[in-house]
Design a protein around this motif. Structure first.
Motif, PDB file in Angstrom:
ATOM      1  N   ALA A  84       9.417   6.172  -1.052  1.00 30.59           N
ATOM      2  CA  ALA A  84       9.555   4.729  -1.286  1.00 30.59           C
ATOM      3  C   ALA A  84       8.374   3.980  -0.677  1.00 30.59           C
ATOM      4  N   ALA A  85       7.795   3.075  -1.472  1.00 31.82           N
ATOM      5  CA  ALA A  85       6.616   2.303  -1.043  1.00 31.82           C
ATOM      6  C   ALA A  85       6.855   0.824  -1.295  1.00 31.82           C
ATOM      7  N   SER A  86       5.861   0.001  -0.983  1.00 34.27           N
ATOM      8  CA  SER A  86       6.008  -1.450  -1.118  1.00 34.27           C
ATOM      9  C   SER A  86       7.215  -1.913  -0.320  1.00 34.27           C
ATOM     10  N   ILE A  87       7.155  -1.643   0.987  1.00 33.97           N
ATOM     11  CA  ILE A  87       8.252  -1.990   1.894  1.00 33.97           C
ATOM     12  C   ILE A  87       7.709  -2.990   2.914  1.00 33.97           C
ATOM     13  N   LYS A  88       8.393  -4.108   3.102  1.00 37.97           N
ATOM     14  CA  LYS A  88       7.846  -5.219   3.884  1.00 37.97           C
ATOM     15  C   LYS A  88       8.535  -5.462   5.220  1.00 37.97           C
ATOM     16  N   THR A  89       9.700  -4.840   5.430  1.00 37.42           N
ATOM     17  CA  THR A  89      10.404  -5.053   6.697  1.00 37.42           C
ATOM     18  C   THR A  89      11.066  -3.762   7.157  1.00 37.42           C
ATOM     19  N   VAL A 108      -0.383   9.807   5.426  1.00 33.99           N
ATOM     20  CA  VAL A 108      -1.041   8.557   5.004  1.00 33.99           C
ATOM     21  C   VAL A 108      -0.939   8.406   3.492  1.00 33.99           C
ATOM     22  N   THR A 109      -0.666   7.202   3.040  1.00 33.65           N
ATOM     23  CA  THR A 109      -0.821   6.909   1.612  1.00 33.65           C
ATOM     24  C   THR A 109      -1.884   5.831   1.468  1.00 33.65           C
ATOM     25  N   THR A 110      -2.664   5.950   0.407  1.00 34.84           N
ATOM     26  CA  THR A 110      -3.665   4.919   0.113  1.00 34.84           C
ATOM     27  C   THR A 110      -3.453   4.476  -1.336  1.00 34.84           C
ATOM     28  N   ASN A 111      -4.135   3.431  -1.711  1.00 34.28           N
ATOM     29  CA  ASN A 111      -4.166   2.999  -3.116  1.00 34.28           C
ATOM     30  C   ASN A 111      -5.481   2.286  -3.335  1.00 34.28           C
ATOM     31  N   PRO A 112      -5.892   2.046  -4.582  1.00 34.18           N
ATOM     32  CA  PRO A 112      -7.213   1.445  -4.835  1.00 34.18           C
ATOM     33  C   PRO A 112      -7.435   0.112  -4.127  1.00 34.18           C
ATOM     34  N   LEU A 156      -2.255  13.915  -5.026  1.00 35.66           N
ATOM     35  CA  LEU A 156      -2.781  12.922  -5.973  1.00 35.66           C
ATOM     36  C   LEU A 156      -1.694  11.936  -6.386  1.00 35.66           C
ATOM     37  N   LYS A 157      -2.022  10.665  -6.363  1.00 34.90           N
ATOM     38  CA  LYS A 157      -1.126   9.620  -6.890  1.00 34.90           C
ATOM     39  C   LYS A 157      -1.614   9.282  -8.297  1.00 34.90           C
ATOM     40  N   ILE A 158      -0.735   9.572  -9.282  1.00 36.48           N
ATOM     41  CA  ILE A 158      -1.088   9.330 -10.679  1.00 36.48           C
ATOM     42  C   ILE A 158      -0.240   8.172 -11.196  1.00 36.48           C
ATOM     43  N   ILE A 173       2.058   6.169   6.908  1.00 36.40           N
ATOM     44  CA  ILE A 173       1.451   4.843   6.984  1.00 36.40           C
ATOM     45  C   ILE A 173       0.730   4.545   5.681  1.00 36.40           C
ATOM     46  N   ASP A 174       0.978   3.357   5.159  1.00 30.83           N
ATOM     47  CA  ASP A 174       0.349   2.913   3.905  1.00 30.83           C
ATOM     48  C   ASP A 174      -0.880   2.107   4.282  1.00 30.83           C
ATOM     49  N   SER A 175      -2.030   2.776   4.417  1.00 27.74           N
ATOM     50  CA  SER A 175      -3.218   2.099   4.907  1.00 27.74           C
ATOM     51  C   SER A 175      -4.453   2.955   4.643  1.00 27.74           C
ATOM     52  N   PRO A 177       8.453   4.711  -6.070  1.00 28.24           N
ATOM     53  CA  PRO A 177       8.869   3.372  -6.496  1.00 28.24           C
ATOM     54  C   PRO A 177       8.351   2.321  -5.539  1.00 28.24           C
ATOM     55  N   TYR A 178       8.009   1.156  -6.069  1.00 30.64           N
ATOM     56  CA  TYR A 178       7.541   0.035  -5.246  1.00 30.64           C
ATOM     57  C   TYR A 178       8.748  -0.873  -5.000  1.00 30.64           C
ATOM     58  N   VAL A 179       9.382  -0.690  -3.871  1.00 27.58           N
ATOM     59  CA  VAL A 179      10.698  -1.290  -3.617  1.00 27.58           C
ATOM     60  C   VAL A 179      10.651  -2.809  -3.616  1.00 27.58           C
ATOM     61  N   ASN A 180       9.780  -3.381  -2.804  1.00 27.92           N
ATOM     62  CA  ASN A 180       9.752  -4.852  -2.695  1.00 27.92           C
ATOM     63  C   ASN A 180       9.308  -5.480  -4.005  1.00 27.92           C
ATOM     64  N   ARG A 181       8.320  -4.867  -4.652  1.00 21.77           N
ATOM     65  CA  ARG A 181       7.893  -5.386  -5.954  1.00 21.77           C
ATOM     66  C   ARG A 181       9.049  -5.306  -6.954  1.00 21.77           C
ATOM     67  N   ALA A 182       9.770  -4.197  -6.965  1.00 20.51           N
ATOM     68  CA  ALA A 182      10.868  -4.027  -7.934  1.00 20.51           C
ATOM     69  C   ALA A 182      11.962  -5.061  -7.681  1.00 20.51           C
ATOM     70  N   THR A 183      12.219  -5.360  -6.403  1.00 22.78           N
ATOM     71  CA  THR A 183      13.220  -6.399  -6.119  1.00 22.78           C
ATOM     72  C   THR A 183      12.748  -7.739  -6.665  1.00 22.78           C
ATOM     73  N   ARG A 184      11.460  -8.045  -6.449  1.00 23.78           N
ATOM     74  CA  ARG A 184      10.923  -9.334  -6.932  1.00 23.78           C
ATOM     75  C   ARG A 184      10.877  -9.377  -8.459  1.00 23.78           C
ATOM     76  N   LEU A 185      10.541  -8.237  -9.089  1.00 26.82           N
ATOM     77  CA  LEU A 185      10.300  -8.258 -10.541  1.00 26.82           C
ATOM     78  C   LEU A 185      11.516  -7.865 -11.383  1.00 26.82           C
TER      79      LEU A 185
HETATM   80  C1  E4P Z   1       1.819   2.728  -2.202  1.00 23.94           C
HETATM   81  O1  E4P Z   1       0.783   3.112  -1.662  1.00 23.94           O
HETATM   82  C2  E4P Z   1       1.775   1.477  -2.989  1.00 23.94           C
HETATM   83  O2  E4P Z   1       0.544   1.382  -3.662  1.00 23.94           O
HETATM   84  C3  E4P Z   1       1.938   0.277  -2.070  1.00 23.94           C
HETATM   85  O3  E4P Z   1       2.954   0.532  -1.138  1.00 23.94           O
HETATM   86  C4  E4P Z   1       2.274  -0.939  -2.891  1.00 23.94           C
HETATM   87  O4  E4P Z   1       2.762  -1.894  -1.988  1.00 23.94           O
HETATM   88  P1  E4P Z   1       2.488  -3.459  -2.244  1.00 23.94           P
HETATM   89  O5  E4P Z   1       3.595  -3.933  -3.176  1.00 23.94           O
HETATM   90  O6  E4P Z   1       2.585  -4.111  -0.895  1.00 23.94           O
HETATM   91  O7  E4P Z   1       1.126  -3.563  -2.848  1.00 23.94           O
END
Ligand code: E4P
Length: 209
Positions: A162-167, A25-29, A83-85, A5-7, A128-136
């Motif tokens: 794989a992260a940044s997943i919306k569906t 669990v994954t977190t980010n700032p 650690l996420k670097i 879970i990304d939360s 990789p940030y999948v949804n962001r990469a598709t958009r960008l």
């Molecule tokens: C992983 O934890 C990433 O920081 C996160 O999934 C990024 O997703 P976002 O594009 O919804 O911010």
């Protein structure tokens, strides 16, 4: 393969763990900032509310402070903290210094060359940030496939988270594209088992029952 879970929301984390098939669990700032809680206190609460790995992203960009922050976060739970670097050439030496006792993920990876260098530097995971990469970039799934191919040829055992997943669909597509693991927002997790046609079939069975 595992789903995380990304939360940083303790109640979301707790509910996700109760489902019985969320493995960490994954977190980010940004997620941590939303909680308005001190990082150490929040990570301790996440550790208590969950099982499996807890991914924590470094917040400092200052090279002289990064290693201290990394080792401090890892010491909160050495058997669970990863650690996420953030992906940058300047950060690869930190990754190499922390291995192997401190498992690290290189996050915000958008290109195969970043993955190649990260594998050589000892990254356990590439994120990789999948949804962001598709958009960008136009195709986030293609990026997952590239990173997977680089990691496989590197032969370092580095895995793709794989992260940044919306569906739910994007989740399965990312897995089929080569992701070893997925981290999903809670709302996506709650929809992973649903489909309109399944619901229709169940209703039909109930009507004849
Ligand atoms: C992983 O934890 C990433 O920081 C996160 O999934 C990024 O997703 P976002 O594009 O919804 O911010």
């Amino acid at each position: 393969m595992s789903i995380l879970i990304d939360s940083a929301d303790i109640e979301e984390v707790r509910q996700a763990m109760e489902l019985g098939w969320v493995a960490g669990v994954t977190t980010n700032p940004a997620l941590i900032a939303k909680t308005n809680r001190p990082v150490d206190q929040l990570i301790a609460a996440i550790l208590e509310a969950s099982r499996g790995p807890v991914f924590c992203q470094l917040t400092t960009d200052a090279p002289e402070q990064q290693e201290a922050e990394a080792r401090h976060l890892h010491a909160l739970a050495p058997d669970r903290i990863v650690l996420k670097i953030p992906a940058a050439t300047a950060n690869l030496s930190l990754l190499a210094r922390l291995r192997p006792e401190t498992p690290c993920a290189l996050t915000a990876v958008y290109a195969g060359h970043q993955a190649l260098a990260a594998c050589e530097a000892g990254a356990r995971y590439l994120i990789p940030y999948v949804n962001r990469a598709t958009r960008l970039l136009g195709d986030g799934l293609k990026l997952v496939g590239e990173l997977s191919a680089v990691a496989e040829r590197a032969g370092t055992g580095t895995e793709i988270l794989a992260a940044s997943i919306k569906t739910p669909e994007e989740a399965s597509e990312a897995f089929l594209a080569g992701a070893d693991h997925l981290t999903l927002p809670f709302d996506v997790i709650l929809r992973m088992g649903d489909h309109d046609l399944s619901e229709r079939a169940i209703k039909e069975f109930r009507q004849v029952g």
